[in-house]
Design a protein around this motif. Structure first.
Motif, PDB file in Angstrom:
ATOM      1  N   UNK A  90      13.166 -18.035  26.736  1.00 13.52           N
ATOM      2  CA  UNK A  90      13.921 -17.464  27.853  1.00 13.52           C
ATOM      3  C   UNK A  90      13.644 -15.962  27.904  1.00 13.52           C
ATOM      4  N   UNK A  91      14.045 -15.315  28.974  1.00 11.00           N
ATOM      5  CA  UNK A  91      13.839 -13.872  29.071  1.00 11.00           C
ATOM      6  C   UNK A  91      14.535 -13.137  27.929  1.00 11.00           C
ATOM      7  N   UNK A  92      15.758 -13.575  27.595  1.00  8.86           N
ATOM      8  CA  UNK A  92      16.490 -12.938  26.494  1.00  8.86           C
ATOM      9  C   UNK A  92      15.791 -13.180  25.162  1.00  8.86           C
ATOM     10  N   UNK A  93      15.292 -14.399  24.957  1.00 11.69           N
ATOM     11  CA  UNK A  93      14.597 -14.711  23.708  1.00 11.69           C
ATOM     12  C   UNK A  93      13.284 -13.941  23.615  1.00 11.69           C
ATOM     13  N   UNK A  94      12.589 -13.809  24.743  1.00 12.38           N
ATOM     14  CA  UNK A  94      11.348 -13.029  24.770  1.00 12.38           C
ATOM     15  C   UNK A  94      11.633 -11.591  24.344  1.00 12.38           C
ATOM     16  N   UNK A  95      12.655 -10.975  24.952  1.00  8.52           N
ATOM     17  CA  UNK A  95      12.993  -9.594  24.615  1.00  8.52           C
ATOM     18  C   UNK A  95      13.383  -9.472  23.141  1.00  8.52           C
ATOM     19  N   UNK A  96      14.119 -10.462  22.632  1.00 14.78           N
ATOM     20  CA  UNK A  96      14.539 -10.441  21.231  1.00 14.78           C
ATOM     21  C   UNK A  96      13.331 -10.499  20.301  1.00 14.78           C
ATOM     22  N   UNK A  97      12.392 -11.378  20.605  1.00 15.41           N
ATOM     23  CA  UNK A  97      11.218 -11.539  19.744  1.00 15.41           C
ATOM     24  C   UNK A  97      10.324 -10.305  19.794  1.00 15.41           C
ATOM     25  N   UNK A  98      10.235  -9.653  20.945  1.00 19.66           N
ATOM     26  CA  UNK A  98       9.467  -8.408  21.029  1.00 19.66           C
ATOM     27  C   UNK A  98      10.106  -7.351  20.131  1.00 19.66           C
ATOM     28  N   UNK A  99      11.422  -7.262  20.160  1.00 16.59           N
ATOM     29  CA  UNK A  99      12.109  -6.280  19.314  1.00 16.59           C
ATOM     30  C   UNK A  99      11.900  -6.579  17.835  1.00 16.59           C
ATOM     31  N   UNK A 100      11.937  -7.865  17.483  1.00 20.23           N
ATOM     32  CA  UNK A 100      11.744  -8.241  16.077  1.00 20.23           C
ATOM     33  C   UNK A 100      10.318  -7.941  15.629  1.00 20.23           C
ATOM     34  N   UNK A 101       9.329  -8.349  16.423  1.00 18.03           N
ATOM     35  CA  UNK A 101       7.944  -8.261  15.964  1.00 18.03           C
ATOM     36  C   UNK A 101       7.277  -6.912  16.245  1.00 18.03           C
ATOM     37  N   UNK A 102       7.979  -6.022  16.940  1.00 14.61           N
ATOM     38  CA  UNK A 102       7.488  -4.644  17.065  1.00 14.61           C
ATOM     39  C   UNK A 102       8.157  -3.727  16.047  1.00 14.61           C
ATOM     40  N   UNK A 103       9.152  -4.282  15.331  1.00 18.70           N
ATOM     41  CA  UNK A 103       9.856  -3.488  14.323  1.00 18.70           C
ATOM     42  C   UNK A 103      11.091  -2.784  14.835  1.00 18.70           C
ATOM     43  N   UNK A 104      11.332  -2.838  16.158  1.00 18.60           N
ATOM     44  CA  UNK A 104      12.485  -2.135  16.730  1.00 18.60           C
ATOM     45  C   UNK A 104      13.814  -2.648  16.190  1.00 18.60           C
ATOM     46  N   UNK A 105      13.863  -3.936  15.813  1.00 17.19           N
ATOM     47  CA  UNK A 105      15.120  -4.546  15.378  1.00 17.19           C
ATOM     48  C   UNK A 105      15.415  -4.283  13.904  1.00 17.19           C
ATOM     49  N   UNK A 106      14.538  -3.547  13.260  1.00 19.92           N
ATOM     50  CA  UNK A 106      14.696  -3.189  11.840  1.00 19.92           C
ATOM     51  C   UNK A 106      14.754  -4.441  10.973  1.00 19.92           C
ATOM     52  N   UNK A 107      15.272  -4.316   9.776  1.00 22.96           N
ATOM     53  CA  UNK A 107      15.300  -5.453   8.877  1.00 22.96           C
ATOM     54  C   UNK A 107      13.921  -5.746   8.308  1.00 22.96           C
ATOM     55  N   UNK A 108      13.637  -7.025   8.079  1.00 27.60           N
ATOM     56  CA  UNK A 108      12.398  -7.441   7.412  1.00 27.60           C
ATOM     57  C   UNK A 108      11.156  -6.893   8.086  1.00 27.60           C
ATOM     58  N   UNK A 109      11.112  -6.921   9.411  1.00 25.02           N
ATOM     59  CA  UNK A 109       9.925  -6.483  10.147  1.00 25.02           C
ATOM     60  C   UNK A 109      10.013  -5.023  10.584  1.00 25.02           C
ATOM     61  N   UNK A 110      11.026  -4.317  10.134  1.00 23.19           N
ATOM     62  CA  UNK A 110      11.190  -2.924  10.517  1.00 23.19           C
ATOM     63  C   UNK A 110      10.018  -2.050  10.131  1.00 23.19           C
ATOM     64  N   UNK A 111       9.302  -2.452   9.059  1.00 21.88           N
ATOM     65  CA  UNK A 111       8.143  -1.658   8.616  1.00 21.88           C
ATOM     66  C   UNK A 111       7.054  -1.605   9.684  1.00 21.88           C
ATOM     67  N   UNK A 112       7.052  -2.588  10.616  1.00 23.55           N
ATOM     68  CA  UNK A 112       6.057  -2.542  11.688  1.00 23.55           C
ATOM     69  C   UNK A 112       6.185  -1.263  12.515  1.00 23.55           C
ATOM     70  N   UNK A 113       7.419  -0.792  12.708  1.00 24.99           N
ATOM     71  CA  UNK A 113       7.620   0.398  13.530  1.00 24.99           C
ATOM     72  C   UNK A 113       7.044   1.638  12.861  1.00 24.99           C
ATOM     73  N   UNK A 114       6.866   1.559  11.541  1.00 27.74           N
ATOM     74  CA  UNK A 114       6.285   2.678  10.778  1.00 27.74           C
ATOM     75  C   UNK A 114       4.773   2.520  10.653  1.00 27.74           C
ATOM     76  N   UNK A 115       4.321   1.294  10.387  1.00 31.64           N
ATOM     77  CA  UNK A 115       2.916   1.056  10.057  1.00 31.64           C
ATOM     78  C   UNK A 115       2.026   0.851  11.282  1.00 31.64           C
ATOM     79  N   UNK A 116       2.603   0.368  12.377  1.00 30.13           N
ATOM     80  CA  UNK A 116       1.793   0.105  13.576  1.00 30.13           C
ATOM     81  C   UNK A 116       1.658   1.393  14.383  1.00 30.13           C
TER      82      UNK A 116
END
Length: 202
Positions: free
Chosen positions: A85-111
């Motif tokens: 869904x549009x909401x799920x798409x936005x959520x997954x972008x935040x997770x996998x770009x690192x914006x949502x912090x947590x486990x994948x937060x390092x992406x926002x630093x390394x990418x």
């Protein structure tokens, strides 16, 4: 910041000729070829981002890293399940770009360069021990655990500090084709990983 979590499985295939040294060196040892090029697939069995359900969706990733993983300057792209869904798409972008912090937060630093996310048919399937990822016409991959002394048990590196998860199954790619954004990669027979994941920011 929304609370998020997901559980599922991740597969990854890179250009290393033997098992990826990043798992045990935590990115401090250079890849076997001096640089890292990889594709990955994530199957989300259960997950949520705030009130948004992301269960049952798949995500593909392309990673291009110029040297040691820990030094950053990654180039990355994400492929989000077209069923989201549009909401799920936005959520997954935040997770996998690192914006949502947590486990994948390092992406926002390394990418250093995030090429963005796009909707694609992302298929993650399991046939016996083989895991397959197909992302439209962009990624076609298959990985299988390497053979151990006991054919019924996977060969694993356990209790690591690796960001994906502590226990990594050592695998190899029987297919590893990427055709996107100027990349033409074929990593058949190269290093691969399988990891049961439990990620989140809480």
């Amino acid at each position: 910041m929304e609370t998020w979590n997901l559980e599922g499985e991740l597969i990854l295939n890179c250009n290393c000729t033997v098992f990826c040294p990043c798992v045990v060196s935590l990115g401090k040892h250079p890849p076997t070829e001096g640089h890292c090029q990889a594709w990955a697939g994530v199957r989300i069995d259960r997950g949520s981002f705030g009130d948004t359900d992301i269960s049952g969706l798949n995500v593909g990733l392309m990673l291009d890293i110029p040297g040691q993983m820990a030094r950053g300057n990654w180039t990355a792209a994400a492929y989000i399940d077209e069923r989201a869904s549009d909401d799920a798409f936005d959520a997954l972008v935040k997770i996998f770009s690192g914006q949502a912090r947590g486990t994948t937060g390092l992406f926002s630093v390394l990418v250093g360069e995030f090429l963005g996310a796009e909707r694609q048919p992302v298929e993650f399937t399991t046939e016996g021990k083989t895991r397959r990822l197909v992302v439209g016409k962009k990624i076609k991959g298959a990985v299988v655990p390497i053979e151990g002394a006991d054919p019924d048990s996977e060969v694993k590196v356990v209790n690591t500090g690796y960001w994906m998860g502590p226990d990594i199954t050592i695998a190899t790619a029987t297919q590893g084709r990427v055709r996107d954004r100027g990349r033409v990669w074929d990593f058949d027979g190269r290093s691969a990983e399988i990891c049961q994941i439990r990620w989140g920011n809480a």
